[in-house]
Scaffold this motif. Structure first.
Motif, PDB file in Angstrom:
ATOM      1  N   GLY A  24       0.788  -1.231   0.000  1.00 54.06           N
ATOM      2  CA  GLY A  24       0.000   0.000   0.000  1.00 54.06           C
ATOM      3  C   GLY A  24       0.819   1.281   0.000  1.00 54.06           C
ATOM      4  N   LEU A  25       2.107   1.191  -0.389  1.00 53.03           N
ATOM      5  CA  LEU A  25       2.978   2.369  -0.383  1.00 53.03           C
ATOM      6  C   LEU A  25       2.934   3.150  -1.694  1.00 53.03           C
ATOM      7  N   ILE A  26       2.659   2.443  -2.792  1.00 53.64           N
ATOM      8  CA  ILE A  26       2.608   3.073  -4.108  1.00 53.64           C
ATOM      9  C   ILE A  26       1.448   2.486  -4.909  1.00 53.64           C
ATOM     10  N   THR A  27       1.106   3.168  -5.989  1.00 52.71           N
ATOM     11  CA  THR A  27       0.123   2.646  -6.936  1.00 52.71           C
ATOM     12  C   THR A  27       0.732   2.666  -8.331  1.00 52.71           C
ATOM     13  N   ARG A  28       0.139   1.863  -9.205  1.00 52.19           N
ATOM     14  CA  ARG A  28       0.541   1.832 -10.620  1.00 52.19           C
ATOM     15  C   ARG A  28      -0.717   2.103 -11.433  1.00 52.19           C
ATOM     16  N   GLN A  29      -0.679   3.160 -12.236  1.00 42.46           N
ATOM     17  CA  GLN A  29      -1.825   3.553 -13.049  1.00 42.46           C
ATOM     18  C   GLN A  29      -1.369   3.739 -14.496  1.00 42.46           C
ATOM     19  N   PRO A  30      -2.264   3.539 -15.450  1.00 38.27           N
ATOM     20  CA  PRO A  30      -1.899   3.809 -16.845  1.00 38.27           C
ATOM     21  C   PRO A  30      -1.486   5.276 -17.011  1.00 38.27           C
ATOM     22  N   ASN A  31      -0.476   5.504 -17.830  1.00 35.87           N
ATOM     23  CA  ASN A  31      -0.013   6.855 -18.110  1.00 35.87           C
ATOM     24  C   ASN A  31      -0.969   7.486 -19.120  1.00 35.87           C
ATOM     25  N   PRO A  32      -1.631   8.589 -18.754  1.00 37.99           N
ATOM     26  CA  PRO A  32      -2.581   9.195 -19.687  1.00 37.99           C
ATOM     27  C   PRO A  32      -1.924   9.733 -20.960  1.00 37.99           C
ATOM     28  N   LEU A  33      -0.613   9.988 -20.907  1.00 39.94           N
ATOM     29  CA  LEU A  33       0.095  10.519 -22.075  1.00 39.94           C
ATOM     30  C   LEU A  33       0.693   9.424 -22.956  1.00 39.94           C
ATOM     31  N   ASP A  34       0.780   8.203 -22.411  1.00 41.45           N
ATOM     32  CA  ASP A  34       1.377   7.094 -23.149  1.00 41.45           C
ATOM     33  C   ASP A  34       0.744   5.804 -22.639  1.00 41.45           C
ATOM     34  N   LEU A  41       3.087   7.691  -5.249  1.00 36.88           N
ATOM     35  CA  LEU A  41       2.987   7.441  -3.814  1.00 36.88           C
ATOM     36  C   LEU A  41       1.523   7.426  -3.394  1.00 36.88           C
ATOM     37  N   THR A  42       1.176   6.543  -2.500  1.00 37.97           N
ATOM     38  CA  THR A  42      -0.134   6.605  -1.856  1.00 37.97           C
ATOM     39  C   THR A  42      -0.003   7.541  -0.655  1.00 37.97           C
ATOM     40  N   ASP A  43      -1.112   7.870  -0.035  1.00 37.49           N
ATOM     41  CA  ASP A  43      -1.061   8.680   1.187  1.00 37.49           C
ATOM     42  C   ASP A  43      -0.237   7.959   2.251  1.00 37.49           C
ATOM     43  N   LYS A  44      -0.413   6.642   2.330  1.00 40.86           N
ATOM     44  CA  LYS A  44       0.359   5.841   3.285  1.00 40.86           C
ATOM     45  C   LYS A  44       1.855   5.912   2.959  1.00 40.86           C
ATOM     46  N   GLY A  45       2.192   5.810   1.680  1.00 39.34           N
ATOM     47  CA  GLY A  45       3.592   5.881   1.259  1.00 39.34           C
ATOM     48  C   GLY A  45       4.206   7.239   1.554  1.00 39.34           C
ATOM     49  N   ARG A  46       3.449   8.305   1.302  1.00 42.49           N
ATOM     50  CA  ARG A  46       3.936   9.662   1.574  1.00 42.49           C
ATOM     51  C   ARG A  46       4.176   9.848   3.075  1.00 42.49           C
ATOM     52  N   ALA A  47       3.237   9.426   3.891  1.00 45.85           N
ATOM     53  CA  ALA A  47       3.395   9.551   5.344  1.00 45.85           C
ATOM     54  C   ALA A  47       4.583   8.725   5.825  1.00 45.85           C
ATOM     55  N   PHE A  48       4.746   7.539   5.251  1.00 45.17           N
ATOM     56  CA  PHE A  48       5.838   6.644   5.643  1.00 45.17           C
ATOM     57  C   PHE A  48       7.199   7.265   5.327  1.00 45.17           C
ATOM     58  N   ILE A  49       7.377   7.763   4.105  1.00 41.72           N
ATOM     59  CA  ILE A  49       8.670   8.336   3.728  1.00 41.72           C
ATOM     60  C   ILE A  49       8.939   9.615   4.508  1.00 41.72           C
TER      61      ILE A  49
END
Length: 150
Positions: A87-97, A105-113
């Motif tokens: 739950g630290l990061i997500t992977r989403q399709p790139n809207p430009l490619d 980063l997810t909110d959890k990942g941002r808080a963690f780092i």
């Protein structure tokens, strides 16, 4: 090639060989001094690197992460998979490619780092305190000369 020929080549390149050895030992020492702080948070150095890069650079394509971290795509695939699972990061399709994905980063990942970075940055400061600010600037300037070789 004969031993005498190799000895001649070694002697002709003695300074460069000594520089490589010193650089590798320095990187090893720095890694040893960085690792415990990172590992006490239950992540690997590579996972920390992904979090830090995303925190400082924003969303990136997987290839951009690989390039910035100087790692292989196989290793990065496993790291990303595990970090998504945690739950630290997500992977989403790139809207430009549409062929590429963006890693965020997810909110959890941002808080963690954000809990790790202050101690990490202070630790790096302690490690490099063996050099003056001017020496650190010179070191960066010298190391940048290698950038154009690849």
């Amino acid at each position: 090639m004969k031993k005498n020929d190799i000895d001649t080549i070694i002697e002709a390149n003695r300074s460069a060989l000594n520089s490589v050895i010193a650089l590798r030992r320095t990187v090893h020492t720095i890694t040893l001094l960085e690792s415990p702080l990172i590992k006490q948070h239950g992540i690997t150095l590579t996972q920390f690197g992904v979090l830090e890069i995303l925190y400082n650079k924003g969303d990136l394509r997987i290839q951009d992460l690989i390039d910035k971290m100087l790692t292989t795509s196989g290793n990065m695939t496993v790291v990303i998979k595990n970090m998504i699972r945690d739950g630290l990061i997500t992977r989403q399709p790139n809207p430009l490619d549409k062929r590429a994905c963006l890693i965020s980063l997810t909110d959890k990942g941002r808080a963690f780092i954000e809990t790790i970075l202050p101690d990490h940055y202070q630790n790096v400061g302690r490690i490099f305190s063996v050099l003056t600010d001017e020496e650190q600037d010179l070191l960066v300037s010298l190391l940048k000369k290698f950038k154009n070789l690849s």
